[in-house]
Design an enzyme around this catalytic site. Structure first.
Site, PDB file in Angstrom:
ATOM      1  N   ASP A  35       0.823  -1.215   0.000  1.00 26.73           N
ATOM      2  CA  ASP A  35       0.000   0.000   0.000  1.00 26.73           C
ATOM      3  C   ASP A  35       0.856   1.264   0.000  1.00 26.73           C
ATOM      4  O   ASP A  35       0.536   2.250  -0.657  1.00 26.73           O
ATOM      5  CB  ASP A  35      -0.923   0.028   1.232  1.00 26.73           C
ATOM      6  N   TYR A  38       2.090   2.169  -3.383  1.00 25.11           N
ATOM      7  CA  TYR A  38       0.963   2.672  -4.179  1.00 25.11           C
ATOM      8  C   TYR A  38       0.687   4.136  -3.806  1.00 25.11           C
ATOM      9  O   TYR A  38       0.516   4.989  -4.669  1.00 25.11           O
ATOM     10  CB  TYR A  38      -0.262   1.796  -3.932  1.00 25.11           C
ATOM     11  N   ASP A  39       0.665   4.399  -2.498  1.00 25.10           N
ATOM     12  CA  ASP A  39       0.392   5.767  -2.024  1.00 25.10           C
ATOM     13  C   ASP A  39       1.434   6.745  -2.548  1.00 25.10           C
ATOM     14  O   ASP A  39       1.117   7.880  -2.887  1.00 25.10           O
ATOM     15  CB  ASP A  39       0.375   5.806  -0.485  1.00 25.10           C
ATOM     16  N   LEU A  85     -34.709 -10.839 -16.920  1.00 27.77           N
ATOM     17  CA  LEU A  85     -34.411 -12.256 -16.735  1.00 27.77           C
ATOM     18  C   LEU A  85     -35.657 -12.997 -16.278  1.00 27.77           C
ATOM     19  O   LEU A  85     -36.353 -12.521 -15.385  1.00 27.77           O
ATOM     20  CB  LEU A  85     -33.389 -12.406 -15.608  1.00 27.77           C
ATOM     21  N   GLU A 115     -23.629 -18.400 -12.390  1.00 24.99           N
ATOM     22  CA  GLU A 115     -23.015 -17.466 -11.428  1.00 24.99           C
ATOM     23  C   GLU A 115     -24.082 -17.026 -10.428  1.00 24.99           C
ATOM     24  O   GLU A 115     -25.275 -17.076 -10.725  1.00 24.99           O
ATOM     25  CB  GLU A 115     -22.416 -16.250 -12.152  1.00 24.99           C
ATOM     26  N   LYS A 117     -26.613 -14.758  -8.436  1.00 24.17           N
ATOM     27  CA  LYS A 117     -27.377 -13.566  -8.831  1.00 24.17           C
ATOM     28  C   LYS A 117     -27.209 -12.514  -7.740  1.00 24.17           C
ATOM     29  O   LYS A 117     -27.730 -12.653  -6.637  1.00 24.17           O
ATOM     30  CB  LYS A 117     -28.851 -13.911  -9.015  1.00 24.17           C
ATOM     31  N   ASP A 119     -27.622  -9.135  -5.664  1.00 25.01           N
ATOM     32  CA  ASP A 119     -28.796  -8.332  -5.366  1.00 25.01           C
ATOM     33  C   ASP A 119     -28.397  -6.863  -5.361  1.00 25.01           C
ATOM     34  O   ASP A 119     -28.056  -6.293  -4.337  1.00 25.01           O
ATOM     35  CB  ASP A 119     -29.359  -8.756  -4.006  1.00 25.01           C
ATOM     36  N   GLU A 175     -23.784  -5.686 -12.493  1.00 20.30           N
ATOM     37  CA  GLU A 175     -24.552  -5.345 -11.303  1.00 20.30           C
ATOM     38  C   GLU A 175     -23.686  -4.497 -10.381  1.00 20.30           C
ATOM     39  O   GLU A 175     -22.549  -4.861 -10.090  1.00 20.30           O
ATOM     40  CB  GLU A 175     -24.958  -6.654 -10.595  1.00 20.30           C
ATOM     41  N   TYR A 227     -21.672  -8.939 -16.327  1.00 22.60           N
ATOM     42  CA  TYR A 227     -22.323 -10.166 -16.809  1.00 22.60           C
ATOM     43  C   TYR A 227     -22.874 -10.039 -18.216  1.00 22.60           C
ATOM     44  O   TYR A 227     -23.695 -10.868 -18.639  1.00 22.60           O
ATOM     45  CB  TYR A 227     -23.407 -10.625 -15.845  1.00 22.60           C
ATOM     46  N   LYS A 292     -26.906 -19.365 -17.901  1.00 23.93           N
ATOM     47  CA  LYS A 292     -26.989 -18.879 -19.281  1.00 23.93           C
ATOM     48  C   LYS A 292     -26.444 -19.961 -20.198  1.00 23.93           C
ATOM     49  O   LYS A 292     -25.424 -20.582 -19.882  1.00 23.93           O
ATOM     50  CB  LYS A 292     -26.148 -17.614 -19.447  1.00 23.93           C
ATOM     51  N   LYS A 316     -34.221 -18.728  -8.226  1.00 22.03           N
ATOM     52  CA  LYS A 316     -34.240 -17.925  -7.001  1.00 22.03           C
ATOM     53  C   LYS A 316     -34.067 -18.785  -5.752  1.00 22.03           C
ATOM     54  O   LYS A 316     -34.574 -19.903  -5.686  1.00 22.03           O
ATOM     55  CB  LYS A 316     -35.570 -17.167  -6.905  1.00 22.03           C
ATOM     56  N   CYS A 410     -42.296 -12.059  37.259  1.00 20.19           N
ATOM     57  CA  CYS A 410     -41.881 -13.177  36.409  1.00 20.19           C
ATOM     58  C   CYS A 410     -43.126 -13.925  35.933  1.00 20.19           C
ATOM     59  O   CYS A 410     -43.963 -14.318  36.747  1.00 20.19           O
ATOM     60  CB  CYS A 410     -40.973 -14.126  37.194  1.00 20.19           C
ATOM     61  N   CYS A 413     -42.860 -17.637  37.766  1.00 20.05           N
ATOM     62  CA  CYS A 413     -42.896 -17.874  39.212  1.00 20.05           C
ATOM     63  C   CYS A 413     -43.404 -16.678  40.010  1.00 20.05           C
ATOM     64  O   CYS A 413     -43.448 -16.723  41.238  1.00 20.05           O
ATOM     65  CB  CYS A 413     -41.504 -18.286  39.709  1.00 20.05           C
ATOM     66  N   CYS A 428     -35.593 -12.320  36.185  1.00 17.94           N
ATOM     67  CA  CYS A 428     -36.416 -12.854  37.267  1.00 17.94           C
ATOM     68  C   CYS A 428     -35.494 -13.046  38.475  1.00 17.94           C
ATOM     69  O   CYS A 428     -34.399 -13.594  38.345  1.00 17.94           O
ATOM     70  CB  CYS A 428     -37.016 -14.191  36.832  1.00 17.94           C
ATOM     71  N   CYS A 434     -37.556 -20.458  40.609  1.00 16.16           N
ATOM     72  CA  CYS A 434     -38.352 -20.277  39.381  1.00 16.16           C
ATOM     73  C   CYS A 434     -38.287 -21.554  38.548  1.00 16.16           C
ATOM     74  O   CYS A 434     -37.200 -22.029  38.192  1.00 16.16           O
ATOM     75  CB  CYS A 434     -37.800 -19.097  38.575  1.00 16.16           C
TER      76      CYS A 434
HETATM   77  O1  D41 Z   1     -26.128 -11.042 -10.863  1.00 14.74           O
HETATM   78  C1  D41 Z   1     -27.092 -10.567 -11.476  1.00 14.74           C
HETATM   79  N1  D41 Z   1     -27.961  -9.815 -10.832  1.00 14.74           N
HETATM   80  C2  D41 Z   1     -27.291 -10.835 -12.917  1.00 14.74           C
HETATM   81  C3  D41 Z   1     -28.279 -10.139 -13.602  1.00 14.74           C
HETATM   82  C4  D41 Z   1     -26.483 -11.743 -13.626  1.00 14.74           C
HETATM   83  N2  D41 Z   1     -25.490 -12.431 -13.016  1.00 14.74           N
HETATM   84  N3  D41 Z   1     -26.681 -11.948 -14.943  1.00 14.74           N
HETATM   85  C5  D41 Z   1     -27.646 -11.276 -15.625  1.00 14.74           C
HETATM   86  N4  D41 Z   1     -27.782 -11.499 -16.954  1.00 14.74           N
HETATM   87  C6  D41 Z   1     -28.700 -10.848 -17.639  1.00 14.74           C
HETATM   88  C7  D41 Z   1     -28.813 -11.127 -19.110  1.00 14.74           C
HETATM   89  C8  D41 Z   1     -28.924 -12.579 -19.376  1.00 14.74           C
HETATM   90  C9  D41 Z   1     -30.007 -10.433 -19.700  1.00 14.74           C
HETATM   91  C10 D41 Z   1     -27.581 -10.603 -19.784  1.00 14.74           C
HETATM   92  C11 D41 Z   1     -28.482 -10.340 -14.964  1.00 14.74           C
HETATM   93  C12 D41 Z   1     -29.446  -9.674 -15.752  1.00 14.74           C
HETATM   94  N5  D41 Z   1     -29.526  -9.948 -17.087  1.00 14.74           N
HETATM   95  C13 D41 Z   1     -30.388  -8.665 -15.261  1.00 14.74           C
HETATM   96  N6  D41 Z   1     -30.315  -8.003 -14.143  1.00 14.74           N
HETATM   97  C14 D41 Z   1     -31.356  -7.174 -14.050  1.00 14.74           C
HETATM   98  C15 D41 Z   1     -32.115  -7.309 -15.141  1.00 14.74           C
HETATM   99  C16 D41 Z   1     -31.511  -8.245 -15.928  1.00 14.74           C
END
Ligand code: D41
Length: 498
Positions: A35, A38-39, A85, A115, A117, A119, A175, A227, A292, A316, A410, A413, A428, A434
């Site tokens: 580090d 780098y600094d 998706l 992979e 998904k 959030d 994302e 992605y 995919k 999901k 309590c 008791c 208590c 108790c």
């Molecule tokens: O990790 C994700 N949230 C994620 C979202 C992901 N790993 N792959 C994604 N691939 C697509 C496509 C297949 C359409 C290229 C996505 C999303 N779409 C996506 N996220 C929100 C709307 C669509």
């Protein structure tokens, strides 16, 4: 000193080095220099830029700190729409997806790229000749908001691509999310400053990315994982999704560290279970797995339905947060006499199991949540952690909701309750008088980490105490076959109080 060619060259070289080390550090988690070194490089560049401000350019690694606030976000039209998706809610729907694809393209087995998904929020970042020029939110898929200034502050989004083989124009999609460690720290800071905590990392990421003041975004720990791609000019894509992600990584962009290539939908299920097990250890929140079709030629053959590709699906995980009704609050007495309020809930499925109780910890927590009996609440169950009440949905509060009051005595008791100054826990005062404390003491004595008495579970202890056969741990050794064989059989497994 006048600005010389030598200085320009030095500045360019510093930028290239810093940019390279940024990518090794943030994108690949693999720093090559300490580090401190780098600094030093960064400070040297800052010194030059302070002396020769005319040298400052938007792709300089010093420019990640944010810029003057905007009045409003502009709009950016995605030349290639950002798709949505489809979802598979269970294994069956995943196998249906696979079956349909095999039929459509007449193959026996499909190779999938999988992979987690993430959030977060989908964005698209455009590079021209390797330089970040614009970034946009997904918006409705056709038109998004221009968040370029904010994207420039995110460490895993290079301001300049590395290497020489990047396309003249490259739009990457991915994302933006907030890792959990950064999320918890941000919430601590927000609360310290009297603000309102973000409900979850997704909201925190959205709130941070939608700041008109990019200096605020700059202070937030956002990341991007790629992605997909949009417009590409001056290069041809590799043949598969997995190779495309490797290709993007070679320019300094980040792909999912957990990604895998799998053959057939059974392997997808195995991968899903593997990641589900790992979910609590991951440094960010995920809500499922994305599969995919790996080969682009097959993707092309499959095409789209409405605005989602036929070649991708999100499997999901069961929701970790759900809404339910809190019917009543009861007070439990623990081994040390601590009184814990427990919410009795309308049973709901959360995180894959049916839950009818959640802990409320103590009266301070009840006050903090502002919860009343009859309220609709959001409960969360993550991993093996006991279900928690996260928040109250105040606009669904019924007229006859009831304030939750600490009992005077309590509940088991009737002894006085004591609350030492400065402590949140109420206890208590009955000690082993108790019945609840007595039962818990015996359970503790018999438990695996103590005497490890086989077959003596919670239910059996309750029964032995209820029938006055034992009063303390030493009584266990006076029990004979007669007393035990007269008990109604209740099974010996210790029942969890959840
Ligand atoms: O990790 C994700 N949230 C994620 C979202 C992901 N790993 N792959 C994604 N691939 C697509 C496509 C297949 C359409 C290229 C996505 C999303 N779409 C996506 N996220 C929100 C709307 C669509």
């Amino acid at each position: 000193m006048p600005l010389t060619e030598k200085i320009k060259k030095d500045v360019a070289s510093l930028r290239e080095q810093i940019n390279y080390h940024n990518i090794q550090y943030y994108t690949f988690d693999n720093p090559e220099i300490p580090d401190g070194e780098y600094d030093k490089l960064l400070r040297e560049l800052q010194k030059y830029e302070a002396e020769y401000p005319e040298l400052i350019s938007l792709d300089s690694p010093t420019q990640r700190v944010g810029a003057e606030p905007l009045k409003a976000f502009g709009e950016i039209t995605h030349a290639i729409p950002m798709l949505s998706l489809g979802n598979a809610m269970n294994e069956e729907e995943l196998h249906d997806f696979d079956r349909k694809i095999k039929k459509l393209i007449d193959e026996d087995e499909i190779e999938y790229a999988a992979e987690p998904k993430l959030d977060g929020l989908a964005i698209s970042v455009r590079y021209e000749n390797g330089i970040l020029v614009t970034a946009a939110t997904r918006g409705d898929g056709k038109v998004g908001e221009n968040i370029t200034q904010n994207a420039r502050t995110i460490n895993t989004i290079p301001l300049k691509l590395i290497g020489k083989n990047f396309p003249a124009v490259l739009e990457v999609r991915g994302e933006v999310f907030m890792p959990l460690s950064g999320f918890h720290k941000l919430n601590e800071d927000v609360l310290k400053n009297g603000g309102k905590a973000f409900a979850n990392p997704r909201n925190a990421a959205a709130g941070s990315l939608r700041q008109l003041d990019s200096r605020i975004t700059s202070s937030r720990p956002l990341e991007m994982i790629c992605y997909g791609v949009g417009v590409i000019e001056g290069a041809t894509l590799p043949d598969t999704y997995s190779e495309m992600i490797d290709w993007l990584q070679s320019f300094g962009l980040k792909g999912s560290p957990e990604r895998a290539v799998l053959k057939g939908s059974e392997a997808c299920v195995d991968y899903y279970n593997k990641i589900a097990k790992k979910r609590e250890q991951l440094p960010y929140e995920i809500d499922g797995i994305v599969y995919k079709v790996n080969r682009f030629a097959q993707q092309k053959e499959l095409g789209f339905i409405s605005r989602a590709p036929r070649w991708a699906i999100a499997h999901k995980f069961p929701a970790q947060e759900v809404m339910t009704t809190l019917h009543a609050v009861e007070f439990q007495v623990g081994r040390t006499g601590a009184i814990t309020p427990v919410a009795r809930l309308e049973p709901v499925e959360v995180g894959g199991v049916i839950v009818s109780n959640a802990t409320l910890h103590n009266m301070d927590e009840i006050q903090r949540l502002g919860v009343r009996e009859g309220d609709t609440v959001i409960i969360r169950r993550a991993g093996d952690v006991i279900p928690q009440v996260v928040s109250v949905v105040e606009n669904l509060r019924p007229e006859d909701s009831k304030k939750i009051l600490m009992p005077d005595h309590c509940p088991v008791c009737q002894s006085d309750l004591i609350k030492p100054e400065g402590q949140t826990v109420v206890r208590c005062s009955g000690g082993l008088y108790c019945e609840a404390q007595r039962k818990e003491a015996i359970k503790h004595f018999a438990s695996r980490k103590a005497m490890n008495i086989d077959g003596l579970g919670d239910k059996l202890v309750d029964q032995l105490v209820d029938e006055n056969l034992i009063n303390n741990p030493s009584d266990l050794y006076k029990l004979g076959v007669d007393e035990l064989s007269n008990l109604e059989r209740m099974g010996s497994k210790s029942a969890n109080s959840q």
